[in-house]
Design an enzyme around this catalytic site. Sequence first.
Site, PDB file in Angstrom:
ATOM      1  N   GLU A  95       0.820  -1.202   0.000  1.00 23.45           N
ATOM      2  CA  GLU A  95       0.000   0.000   0.000  1.00 23.45           C
ATOM      3  C   GLU A  95       0.860   1.260   0.000  1.00 23.45           C
ATOM      4  O   GLU A  95       1.915   1.311   0.625  1.00 23.45           O
ATOM      5  CB  GLU A  95      -0.912  -0.006   1.225  1.00 23.45           C
ATOM      6  CG  GLU A  95      -1.812  -1.236   1.208  1.00 23.45           C
ATOM      7  CD  GLU A  95      -2.751  -1.336   2.392  1.00 23.45           C
ATOM      8  OE1 GLU A  95      -3.608  -2.215   2.360  1.00 23.45           O
ATOM      9  OE2 GLU A  95      -2.635  -0.539   3.338  1.00 23.45           O
ATOM     10  N   CYS A 108       3.316   8.366   1.356  1.00 30.79           N
ATOM     11  CA  CYS A 108       3.786   7.442   2.380  1.00 30.79           C
ATOM     12  C   CYS A 108       4.093   6.112   1.690  1.00 30.79           C
ATOM     13  O   CYS A 108       3.200   5.475   1.132  1.00 30.79           O
ATOM     14  CB  CYS A 108       2.683   7.308   3.425  1.00 30.79           C
ATOM     15  SG  CYS A 108       3.087   6.202   4.765  1.00 30.79           S
ATOM     16  N   CYS A 115       6.039  -6.834   8.018  1.00 31.84           N
ATOM     17  CA  CYS A 115       7.132  -6.334   8.858  1.00 31.84           C
ATOM     18  C   CYS A 115       7.480  -7.395   9.885  1.00 31.84           C
ATOM     19  O   CYS A 115       6.615  -8.121  10.351  1.00 31.84           O
ATOM     20  CB  CYS A 115       6.714  -5.043   9.565  1.00 31.84           C
ATOM     21  SG  CYS A 115       8.092  -4.229  10.436  1.00 31.84           S
ATOM     22  N   CYS A 119       5.960  -4.601  16.666  1.00 29.87           N
ATOM     23  CA  CYS A 119       5.569  -3.561  17.613  1.00 29.87           C
ATOM     24  C   CYS A 119       4.121  -3.834  18.039  1.00 29.87           C
ATOM     25  O   CYS A 119       3.267  -4.145  17.211  1.00 29.87           O
ATOM     26  CB  CYS A 119       5.700  -2.177  16.963  1.00 29.87           C
ATOM     27  SG  CYS A 119       7.407  -1.807  16.500  1.00 29.87           S
ATOM     28  N   CYS A 122       0.986  -1.940  16.412  1.00 34.06           N
ATOM     29  CA  CYS A 122       1.000  -1.719  14.961  1.00 34.06           C
ATOM     30  C   CYS A 122       0.291  -2.861  14.255  1.00 34.06           C
ATOM     31  O   CYS A 122       0.568  -4.027  14.528  1.00 34.06           O
ATOM     32  CB  CYS A 122       2.434  -1.601  14.454  1.00 34.06           C
ATOM     33  SG  CYS A 122       2.535  -1.388  12.653  1.00 34.06           S
ATOM     34  N   CYS A 336      -1.633   5.525  10.211  1.00 34.85           N
ATOM     35  CA  CYS A 336      -0.400   4.843  10.623  1.00 34.85           C
ATOM     36  C   CYS A 336      -0.658   3.458  11.172  1.00 34.85           C
ATOM     37  O   CYS A 336      -1.546   3.266  12.000  1.00 34.85           O
ATOM     38  CB  CYS A 336       0.275   5.631  11.733  1.00 34.85           C
ATOM     39  SG  CYS A 336       0.652   7.291  11.282  1.00 34.85           S
TER      40      CYS A 336
HETATM   41  N1  SAH Z   1       8.837   0.692  10.666  1.00 32.39           N
HETATM   42  C1  SAH Z   1       9.059   2.112  10.559  1.00 32.39           C
HETATM   43  C2  SAH Z   1       8.129   2.735   9.565  1.00 32.39           C
HETATM   44  C3  SAH Z   1       6.665   2.761   9.984  1.00 32.39           C
HETATM   45  S1  SAH Z   1       6.261   4.412  10.189  1.00 32.39           S
HETATM   46  C4  SAH Z   1       8.971   2.731  11.935  1.00 32.39           C
HETATM   47  O1  SAH Z   1       8.653   2.033  12.878  1.00 32.39           O
HETATM   48  O2  SAH Z   1       9.278   3.910  12.100  1.00 32.39           O
HETATM   49  C5  SAH Z   1       4.730   4.481  10.824  1.00 32.39           C
HETATM   50  C6  SAH Z   1       4.636   5.187  12.162  1.00 32.39           C
HETATM   51  O3  SAH Z   1       3.340   4.923  12.690  1.00 32.39           O
HETATM   52  C7  SAH Z   1       5.610   4.643  13.183  1.00 32.39           C
HETATM   53  O4  SAH Z   1       6.041   5.647  14.061  1.00 32.39           O
HETATM   54  C8  SAH Z   1       4.755   3.643  13.900  1.00 32.39           C
HETATM   55  O5  SAH Z   1       5.290   3.349  15.164  1.00 32.39           O
HETATM   56  C9  SAH Z   1       3.441   4.362  13.978  1.00 32.39           C
HETATM   57  N2  SAH Z   1       2.296   3.470  14.214  1.00 32.39           N
HETATM   58  C10 SAH Z   1       2.231   2.156  14.024  1.00 32.39           C
HETATM   59  N3  SAH Z   1       1.024   1.675  14.365  1.00 32.39           N
HETATM   60  C11 SAH Z   1       0.297   2.721  14.778  1.00 32.39           C
HETATM   61  C12 SAH Z   1      -1.056   2.878  15.245  1.00 32.39           C
HETATM   62  N4  SAH Z   1      -1.883   1.836  15.315  1.00 32.39           N
HETATM   63  N5  SAH Z   1      -1.455   4.108  15.567  1.00 32.39           N
HETATM   64  C13 SAH Z   1      -0.634   5.167  15.444  1.00 32.39           C
HETATM   65  N6  SAH Z   1       0.624   5.089  15.002  1.00 32.39           N
HETATM   66  C14 SAH Z   1       1.098   3.876  14.687  1.00 32.39           C
END
Ligand code: SAH
Length: 362
Positions: A95, A108, A115, A119, A122, A336
Amino acid sequence: MGEPPKINLLDLDIKGMENLAVELGGKPFHGRNLLKWIHKHGVTDFEQMTDLSKSLRESLQDKAEIVIPEIVFEQPSLDGTTKWVLELADGQRIETVSIPDGDRTTICVSSQVGCALDCSFCSTAQQGFNRNLTTGEIIGQVWQATRELGQPPSNVVMMGMGEPLANFDAVVRAMDLMMEDLAYMISKTRVTLSTSGVVPALNRLRQVSDVSLAVSLHAPENELRNELVPINQKYPLEELIPACKDYVARDKRRKVTWEYVMLDGVNDSISHAKALIRLLEGVPSKVNLIPFNPFPGTRYKTSSPERVDAFRERLMRAGIITITRKTRGDDIDAACGQLVGKVRDRSRRQLRRDNSTGVVHS
Ligand code: SAH
């Protein structure tokens, strides 16, 4: 023994194009022209590349191809955000999200299918890891976005699916193409890599690239961060913070953007804000507070706007530039952490939503 596989020109940077042109009997500048045709003009038919000789065009036809991920699904959101689902040559889907804001448009971009980093908040993590994207598949997202928008995006954030620093070479080469004058010409301050904190790769990035840095911090101390961003168990804050500080030390105007997802009752108290202030002391910083985007099955809740405001106020009082990121595209699961590849489920859900919102999709 069949023919060797064709070279995908979307995988090549400027050097690679020059070398290929020479290999096929041309000159380095033919390679630069080729790069320009593909990325600046969006031309993929060798016949139309009129400043390349006929024999060079024939060799290209023979040895090379231009494989671009195909947009199989486009989903506009009510707030102007658009999500594109792209299908790769092997049928995998990723996406890309386009976020307009005044006269700027931020794309984006994904770096992996799924991944591996797990986390806890996420939703991409729940899908697990499938594979790295190639340079062509990463820059192909920008190629497609440029055609859709009618011009290159003003900003690119490597904040789609995947951990970009876990796919180092392909990501660096794709970001170089984003900034390349003969391609998309996006300034280095407007290409941002976001990482969960793969410290050795971050140190390597400092040697070879000058893009802007965003770091998914989400907690001001190791115990909590170990839980939210498990790679912290391998590269804890006492290694991560100095590596980030070093990354921006090259340029006095640079700051690290710290992403901090606001999870109700988990990391959003005033004492967390104070710990964060102490942690970032002496590091040129900007903090991005991201209201948590919930997804089915998650145990977390979004912090209330009052809690987010109080947290932000506390950081601002300590002199840290802090902005609360607007949640965009949440009606299409493009926010995100919501970039999951379950496209079939999603299109079914989308149909229902279309009926209720009256949004028409092609
Ligand atoms: N893997 C990289 C790129 C992903 S960026 C990283 O971790 O930085 C996307 C951003 O959105 C990251 O800061 C991630 O931690 C955040 N994110 C992930 N899941 C989310 C959620 N459910 N709500 C808000 N932010 C989230």
